[in-house]
Design a protein around this motif. Structure first.
Motif, PDB file in Angstrom:
ATOM      1  N   TRP A 156      -2.759  -0.783  13.481  1.00  0.00           N
ATOM      2  CA  TRP A 156      -3.236  -1.030  12.122  1.00  0.00           C
ATOM      3  C   TRP A 156      -2.064  -1.132  11.151  1.00  0.00           C
ATOM      4  O   TRP A 156      -1.161  -0.286  11.169  1.00  0.00           O
ATOM      5  CB  TRP A 156      -4.165   0.097  11.661  1.00  0.00           C
ATOM      6  CG  TRP A 156      -5.543   0.009  12.210  1.00  0.00           C
ATOM      7  CD1 TRP A 156      -6.625  -0.610  11.658  1.00  0.00           C
ATOM      8  CD2 TRP A 156      -6.012   0.560  13.450  1.00  0.00           C
ATOM      9  NE1 TRP A 156      -7.736  -0.484  12.463  1.00  0.00           N
ATOM     10  CE2 TRP A 156      -7.384   0.230  13.576  1.00  0.00           C
ATOM     11  CE3 TRP A 156      -5.398   1.303  14.464  1.00  0.00           C
ATOM     12  CZ2 TRP A 156      -8.149   0.616  14.662  1.00  0.00           C
ATOM     13  CZ3 TRP A 156      -6.159   1.680  15.555  1.00  0.00           C
ATOM     14  CH2 TRP A 156      -7.519   1.337  15.649  1.00  0.00           C
ATOM     15  N   TRP A 157      -2.104  -2.142  10.307  1.00  0.00           N
ATOM     16  CA  TRP A 157      -1.146  -2.290   9.219  1.00  0.00           C
ATOM     17  C   TRP A 157      -1.821  -1.852   7.929  1.00  0.00           C
ATOM     18  O   TRP A 157      -2.960  -2.232   7.656  1.00  0.00           O
ATOM     19  CB  TRP A 157      -0.700  -3.752   9.073  1.00  0.00           C
ATOM     20  CG  TRP A 157       0.037  -4.293  10.259  1.00  0.00           C
ATOM     21  CD1 TRP A 157      -0.466  -5.082  11.254  1.00  0.00           C
ATOM     22  CD2 TRP A 157       1.414  -4.086  10.571  1.00  0.00           C
ATOM     23  NE1 TRP A 157       0.511  -5.380  12.166  1.00  0.00           N
ATOM     24  CE2 TRP A 157       1.677  -4.782  11.781  1.00  0.00           C
ATOM     25  CE3 TRP A 157       2.451  -3.384   9.950  1.00  0.00           C
ATOM     26  CZ2 TRP A 157       2.941  -4.789  12.373  1.00  0.00           C
ATOM     27  CZ3 TRP A 157       3.700  -3.392  10.540  1.00  0.00           C
ATOM     28  CH2 TRP A 157       3.942  -4.085  11.743  1.00  0.00           C
TER      29      TRP A 157
ATOM     30  N   HIS B 174       0.542  -9.734  11.256  1.00  0.00           N
ATOM     31  CA  HIS B 174      -0.083  -9.841  12.578  1.00  0.00           C
ATOM     32  C   HIS B 174       0.494 -10.987  13.404  1.00  0.00           C
ATOM     33  O   HIS B 174       0.346 -11.012  14.623  1.00  0.00           O
ATOM     34  CB  HIS B 174      -1.585 -10.069  12.434  1.00  0.00           C
ATOM     35  CG  HIS B 174      -1.929 -11.327  11.698  1.00  0.00           C
ATOM     36  ND1 HIS B 174      -1.767 -11.450  10.337  1.00  0.00           N
ATOM     37  CD2 HIS B 174      -2.413 -12.529  12.128  1.00  0.00           C
ATOM     38  CE1 HIS B 174      -2.140 -12.663   9.961  1.00  0.00           C
ATOM     39  NE2 HIS B 174      -2.534 -13.340  11.022  1.00  0.00           N
TER      40      HIS B 174
ATOM     41  N   SER C 223       0.702 -10.494  17.748  1.00  0.00           N
ATOM     42  CA  SER C 223      -0.679 -10.352  18.216  1.00  0.00           C
ATOM     43  C   SER C 223      -0.847 -10.631  19.694  1.00  0.00           C
ATOM     44  O   SER C 223      -1.920 -10.380  20.259  1.00  0.00           O
ATOM     45  CB  SER C 223      -1.613 -11.269  17.412  1.00  0.00           C
ATOM     46  OG  SER C 223      -1.220 -12.615  17.534  1.00  0.00           O
TER      47      SER C 223
ATOM     48  N   PRO D 220      -3.831  -6.472  16.476  1.00  0.00           N
ATOM     49  CA  PRO D 220      -3.567  -6.018  15.112  1.00  0.00           C
ATOM     50  C   PRO D 220      -4.793  -6.042  14.207  1.00  0.00           C
ATOM     51  O   PRO D 220      -5.661  -6.905  14.307  1.00  0.00           O
ATOM     52  CB  PRO D 220      -2.536  -7.042  14.616  1.00  0.00           C
ATOM     53  CG  PRO D 220      -2.925  -8.310  15.335  1.00  0.00           C
ATOM     54  CD  PRO D 220      -3.505  -7.889  16.671  1.00  0.00           C
ATOM     55  N   SER D 221      -4.854  -5.062  13.318  1.00  0.00           N
ATOM     56  CA  SER D 221      -5.839  -5.011  12.250  1.00  0.00           C
ATOM     57  C   SER D 221      -5.137  -4.561  10.980  1.00  0.00           C
ATOM     58  O   SER D 221      -4.003  -4.081  11.026  1.00  0.00           O
ATOM     59  CB  SER D 221      -6.973  -4.030  12.581  1.00  0.00           C
ATOM     60  OG  SER D 221      -7.727  -4.471  13.686  1.00  0.00           O
ATOM     61  N   TYR D 222      -5.835  -4.691   9.860  1.00  0.00           N
ATOM     62  CA  TYR D 222      -5.317  -4.224   8.581  1.00  0.00           C
ATOM     63  C   TYR D 222      -6.290  -3.219   7.990  1.00  0.00           C
ATOM     64  O   TYR D 222      -7.471  -3.180   8.348  1.00  0.00           O
ATOM     65  CB  TYR D 222      -5.173  -5.393   7.597  1.00  0.00           C
ATOM     66  CG  TYR D 222      -4.098  -6.399   7.945  1.00  0.00           C
ATOM     67  CD1 TYR D 222      -2.827  -6.313   7.388  1.00  0.00           C
ATOM     68  CD2 TYR D 222      -4.366  -7.443   8.823  1.00  0.00           C
ATOM     69  CE1 TYR D 222      -1.843  -7.245   7.692  1.00  0.00           C
ATOM     70  CE2 TYR D 222      -3.394  -8.379   9.140  1.00  0.00           C
ATOM     71  CZ  TYR D 222      -2.133  -8.273   8.571  1.00  0.00           C
ATOM     72  OH  TYR D 222      -1.162  -9.194   8.887  1.00  0.00           O
TER      73      TYR D 222
ATOM     74  N   ARG E  21      -8.604 -11.621  18.138  1.00  0.00           N
ATOM     75  CA  ARG E  21      -7.302 -11.938  18.716  1.00  0.00           C
ATOM     76  C   ARG E  21      -7.441 -12.959  19.837  1.00  0.00           C
ATOM     77  O   ARG E  21      -6.698 -13.949  19.901  1.00  0.00           O
ATOM     78  CB  ARG E  21      -6.646 -10.648  19.212  1.00  0.00           C
ATOM     79  CG  ARG E  21      -5.145 -10.767  19.568  1.00  0.00           C
ATOM     80  CD  ARG E  21      -4.859 -11.408  20.891  1.00  0.00           C
ATOM     81  NE  ARG E  21      -5.493 -10.703  21.986  1.00  0.00           N
ATOM     82  CZ  ARG E  21      -4.890  -9.723  22.665  1.00  0.00           C
ATOM     83  NH1 ARG E  21      -3.673  -9.341  22.357  1.00  0.00           N
ATOM     84  NH2 ARG E  21      -5.526  -9.140  23.686  1.00  0.00           N
TER      85      ARG E  21
ATOM     86  N   VAL F  23      -7.608 -12.926   9.886  1.00  0.00           N
ATOM     87  CA  VAL F  23      -7.177 -11.530   9.972  1.00  0.00           C
ATOM     88  C   VAL F  23      -8.376 -10.621  10.189  1.00  0.00           C
ATOM     89  O   VAL F  23      -9.511 -10.958   9.844  1.00  0.00           O
ATOM     90  CB  VAL F  23      -6.422 -11.086   8.695  1.00  0.00           C
ATOM     91  CG1 VAL F  23      -5.090 -11.803   8.592  1.00  0.00           C
ATOM     92  CG2 VAL F  23      -7.261 -11.338   7.453  1.00  0.00           C
TER      93      VAL F  23
END
Length: 301
Positions: free
Chosen positions: A49-50, A62, A78, A83-85, A276, A297
């Motif tokens: 997670w970002w 990502h 990725s 990846p997630s935010y 993804r 995203v």
């Protein structure tokens, strides 16, 4: 930002600028982060997670890369991790708490308001309507802001196919354009409370983009607003999207999500990996500009 304002998204100038940004992000951020993840023995294909602030809210972390390899294959962040935010840590913690999430196939609310500029969106609409027998469609004159807010109360999943609109220096006026030009604004979404909501796919322009002229530290956009009102996971877009990509991406995405053999995992928790994988499928299209796959995203659990 200057390049985006001066040149079309699919122009050579913009593609060169975006590639340069992704390469610089890898050198400055991606490489040291990957080294630390490896030092901590976090296996590849783990969720990452970002939680960006300031200018990083507008940067595609990502998609950093390409990452140097010995086989000559271009890989991006990725490809190594999922990846997630999240806009804040609290907005991530809440949806990851155990809840009453059902393992049954979810009901889906399809909100569609295509106009003459979105003719390529119809294959996506038909695809979503065929997902299962629990799809409710609000389209045309039925897709009004009050009807959408009311219907969201009764569905675990939502899929939007319409225009996304930003208002310069007015982040709370960012909106989905619905029937007859009516708008469902970010503020109206934030004020909604949807305790049973789980996942939203925002196949709409600008949903994860900060409004120009707003305070960068706010990190507030339509995707975050949808997460705030109750959705545990959300797919959004960093800028304008090509209508034809919606159908391609949604097809791969839902096939991945609903074909998983892990019956113990709620469907919304499969969304990050499914996005993804869908984006990787989109990347394989010959001649596809880089911004078209970087655009998508994932936020949340």
């Amino acid at each position: 930002m200057r390049t985006r304002n001066d040149y079309p998204l699919e122009s050579r100038q913009y593609q060169r600028a975006l590639r340069s940004v992704l390469e610089s992000l890898y050198e400055l951020v991606g490489e040291p982060v990957i080294e630390e993840l490896r030092r901590l023995k976090i296996p590849e294909q783990s969720r990452i997670w970002w939680c960006p602030t300031s200018v990083f809210c507008s940067l595609p972390l990502h998609a950093m890369g390409p990452i140097p390899s010995n086989d000559g294959i271009s890989r991006y962040f990725s490809d190594l991790y999922i990846p997630s935010y999240t806009s804040t840590l609290s907005s991530l913690i809440a949806p990851r708490k155990p809840g009453k999430s059902s393992l049954e196939k979810p009901s889906v609310l399809l909100v569609a308001s295509p106009d003459q500029d979105m003719k390529d969106a119809f294959p996506e609409i038909w695809l979503v309507r065929r997902l299962n027998d629990k799809v409710t469609t609000l389209m045309g004159n039925h897709a009004t802001p009050p009807a959408v807010v009311e219907s969201l109360q009764h569905h675990r999943f939502a899929h939007f196919v319409c225009h996304g609109i930003l208002e310069r220096e007015k982040p709370f006026q960012a909106s989905f354009k619905l029937s007859n030009g009516l708008r469902l604004t970010l503020l109206e979404i934030v004020r909604s409370r949807l305790p049973d909501a789980e996942f939203a796919f925002l196949s709409t322009c600008h949903t994860a983009e900060l409004t120009e002229g707003s305070i960068a530290d706010e990190g507030l956009h339509l995707t975050v607003a949808v997460q705030y009102c109750g959705f545990r996971s959300v797919v959004g877009t960093m800028w304008a999207m090509a209508d034809e990509d919606g159908g391609d991406l949604a097809g791969h995405f839902y096939k991945s999500m609903f074909s998983s053999n892990d019956a113990s995992v709620p469907y919304y928790e499969r969304s990050a990996r499914s996005l993804r994988d869908a984006v990787r499928s989109l990347r394989r299209k010959k001649g596809l500009p880089i911004e078209r796959w970087v655009n998508f995203v994932h936020y949340g659990a």
